[in-house]
Design a protein around this motif. Sequence first.
Motif, PDB file in Angstrom:
ATOM      1  N   ALA A  25       0.828  -1.210   0.000  1.00  0.00           N
ATOM      2  CA  ALA A  25       0.000   0.000   0.000  1.00  0.00           C
ATOM      3  C   ALA A  25       0.858   1.254   0.000  1.00  0.00           C
ATOM      4  O   ALA A  25       0.546   2.238  -0.695  1.00  0.00           O
ATOM      5  CB  ALA A  25      -0.936  -0.021   1.207  1.00  0.00           C
ATOM      6  N   ALA A  28       2.243   1.959  -3.427  1.00  0.00           N
ATOM      7  CA  ALA A  28       1.237   2.546  -4.316  1.00  0.00           C
ATOM      8  C   ALA A  28       0.974   4.003  -3.980  1.00  0.00           C
ATOM      9  O   ALA A  28       0.818   4.848  -4.868  1.00  0.00           O
ATOM     10  CB  ALA A  28      -0.051   1.733  -4.228  1.00  0.00           C
ATOM     11  N   LEU A  29       0.923   4.317  -2.669  1.00  0.00           N
ATOM     12  CA  LEU A  29       0.666   5.698  -2.252  1.00  0.00           C
ATOM     13  C   LEU A  29       1.767   6.627  -2.743  1.00  0.00           C
ATOM     14  O   LEU A  29       1.502   7.793  -3.086  1.00  0.00           O
ATOM     15  CB  LEU A  29       0.564   5.770  -0.724  1.00  0.00           C
ATOM     16  CG  LEU A  29       0.195   7.123  -0.133  1.00  0.00           C
ATOM     17  CD1 LEU A  29      -1.239   7.511  -0.513  1.00  0.00           C
ATOM     18  CD2 LEU A  29       0.348   7.129   1.378  1.00  0.00           C
ATOM     19  N   PHE A  34       1.419  -1.076  -7.091  1.00  0.00           N
ATOM     20  CA  PHE A  34       1.301  -2.172  -6.127  1.00  0.00           C
ATOM     21  C   PHE A  34       2.233  -3.311  -6.536  1.00  0.00           C
ATOM     22  O   PHE A  34       1.996  -3.950  -7.576  1.00  0.00           O
ATOM     23  CB  PHE A  34      -0.136  -2.705  -6.078  1.00  0.00           C
ATOM     24  CG  PHE A  34      -1.122  -1.782  -5.421  1.00  0.00           C
ATOM     25  CD1 PHE A  34      -1.272  -1.781  -4.043  1.00  0.00           C
ATOM     26  CD2 PHE A  34      -1.907  -0.939  -6.197  1.00  0.00           C
ATOM     27  CE1 PHE A  34      -2.203  -0.943  -3.430  1.00  0.00           C
ATOM     28  CE2 PHE A  34      -2.841  -0.091  -5.597  1.00  0.00           C
ATOM     29  CZ  PHE A  34      -2.980  -0.092  -4.215  1.00  0.00           C
ATOM     30  N   GLU A  55      -6.344  -4.520  -3.939  1.00  0.00           N
ATOM     31  CA  GLU A  55      -5.589  -3.311  -4.307  1.00  0.00           C
ATOM     32  C   GLU A  55      -6.595  -2.176  -4.465  1.00  0.00           C
ATOM     33  O   GLU A  55      -7.579  -2.313  -5.190  1.00  0.00           O
ATOM     34  CB  GLU A  55      -4.832  -3.497  -5.628  1.00  0.00           C
ATOM     35  CG  GLU A  55      -3.810  -4.603  -5.637  1.00  0.00           C
ATOM     36  CD  GLU A  55      -3.177  -4.778  -7.008  1.00  0.00           C
ATOM     37  OE1 GLU A  55      -3.330  -3.862  -7.853  1.00  0.00           O
ATOM     38  OE2 GLU A  55      -2.546  -5.828  -7.256  1.00  0.00           O
ATOM     39  N   GLU A  56      -6.347  -1.060  -3.814  1.00  0.00           N
ATOM     40  CA  GLU A  56      -7.259   0.087  -3.946  1.00  0.00           C
ATOM     41  C   GLU A  56      -6.461   1.367  -3.733  1.00  0.00           C
ATOM     42  O   GLU A  56      -5.799   1.541  -2.704  1.00  0.00           O
ATOM     43  CB  GLU A  56      -8.384   0.001  -2.923  1.00  0.00           C
ATOM     44  CG  GLU A  56      -9.421   1.100  -3.062  1.00  0.00           C
ATOM     45  CD  GLU A  56     -10.526   0.988  -2.028  1.00  0.00           C
ATOM     46  OE1 GLU A  56     -11.346   1.936  -1.949  1.00  0.00           O
ATOM     47  OE2 GLU A  56     -10.573  -0.017  -1.283  1.00  0.00           O
ATOM     48  N   LEU A  57      -6.535   2.248  -4.716  1.00  0.00           N
ATOM     49  CA  LEU A  57      -5.844   3.540  -4.626  1.00  0.00           C
ATOM     50  C   LEU A  57      -6.895   4.630  -4.703  1.00  0.00           C
ATOM     51  O   LEU A  57      -7.663   4.716  -5.660  1.00  0.00           O
ATOM     52  CB  LEU A  57      -4.839   3.681  -5.766  1.00  0.00           C
ATOM     53  CG  LEU A  57      -3.939   4.916  -5.747  1.00  0.00           C
ATOM     54  CD1 LEU A  57      -3.061   4.930  -4.484  1.00  0.00           C
ATOM     55  CD2 LEU A  57      -3.052   4.948  -6.991  1.00  0.00           C
ATOM     56  N   ALA A  62      -3.939   4.554   0.116  1.00  0.00           N
ATOM     57  CA  ALA A  62      -3.751   3.332  -0.665  1.00  0.00           C
ATOM     58  C   ALA A  62      -4.038   2.161   0.262  1.00  0.00           C
ATOM     59  O   ALA A  62      -3.727   2.202   1.459  1.00  0.00           O
ATOM     60  CB  ALA A  62      -2.345   3.241  -1.233  1.00  0.00           C
ATOM     61  N   THR A  85      -4.208  -0.007   5.288  1.00  0.00           N
ATOM     62  CA  THR A  85      -4.526   1.254   4.617  1.00  0.00           C
ATOM     63  C   THR A  85      -3.490   2.283   5.053  1.00  0.00           C
ATOM     64  O   THR A  85      -3.294   2.503   6.249  1.00  0.00           O
ATOM     65  CB  THR A  85      -5.939   1.745   4.980  1.00  0.00           C
ATOM     66  OG1 THR A  85      -6.893   0.734   4.627  1.00  0.00           O
ATOM     67  CG2 THR A  85      -6.268   3.041   4.243  1.00  0.00           C
TER      68      THR A  85
END
Length: 376
Positions: A25, A28-29, A34, A55-57, A62, A85
């Motif tokens: 995470a 990605a941030l 990722f 996976e979530e941005l 992230a 997170t």
Amino acid sequence: MEAEGKELRRGWTTGTCATAAAKAACSALLGHGFPDPVEVTLPGGQRPAFSLALEELGDGFARAGIIKDAGDDPDVTHGALIIATIRRGEQGKGLRFSAGKGVGTVTRPGLPIPPGEPAINPVPRQMITASIAEVAGETMDFEVEISIPDGEALAQKTLNPRLGIVGGLSVLGTTGIVIPFSCSAWIHSIWRGIDVARAEGLTHVAGSTGMTTEKAVQAHHNLPETALLDMGDFVGGMLKYLRKHPVPKVTVAGGVAKMTKLAQGMLDVHSKRGLADLEALAKVAVEAGADAALADEIAKANSVLHAFQLAEAKGLSLGNHVAALAWKTAAKALQSPEIALEVLVFDREGRLVGEAPFMPSDQTSASPLPDRNRRT
């Protein structure tokens, strides 16, 4: 690891999974995408890699998730989704941990993490910090939220509610690896229970081999829940820790079979460590007043429970003598003038069938039999 000819798979702790999720995470941030799989470094230097299940941005955050694989260990968190997170934190404040959905909060003193903090243990915190440093360098001002969607329900199957960890599971691990059917995790939970009891100022704790004996000893002494230790088969593991971290009064409570094994010198009373010696139990019965015929029946009994039933049918109280011998075994592990020790023996219905009353545990040469049961 092998059990009955089958090679057992090792698995990964919640701490390791949270570390991998946090690293992915954070990457990605920071705009690096990722990594999948994502590698992390364990305390022993190993570098396992994990596939991402989530996976979530989003705007300012992230999020990544790892499905926990506990190997062949019967871990309640096997298959759980461990989510991290990551958000930007206040400059100069460093890493800040928070408990998301399904991760508990510590409410009582005596645990490795102080009250008010999310139940993310020290080693997982160190692992997460080191992994974020791998991708962020010196920029370490982040908020790290760990969540486990089903954690609150799963926590009801653990000791967390008793230890004062509310709202979910703990993020645990000291090596990062789950060893199948490991004794260490259970013994460490016993130790943490003792720590909590001492921090609350309790003067009496009771270790029990199972749920029936735990309920029985709680009712017998009217003990609060935090005084109850889920000792299981690990009598020695509990007593040796208490020797170094004393509580004034200690009760060891168990069923007839496990307390007979304790009476015969076994501090680990699991069935895999051996069965109770029925011939030795028959000799104890003779000391308690059994005639030769009853002693022979006990020696040939199908089980310890059967032996107790034979003795009871003849009006012989075998439990107090077993408790007295169990007391001597347990006292040798404690040997502390600061600790008064008691042993209680219960049947399967939770009925008290034997007791060795409180005595200082350094008085191993004395007889812990109740006066009315001593032979003259």
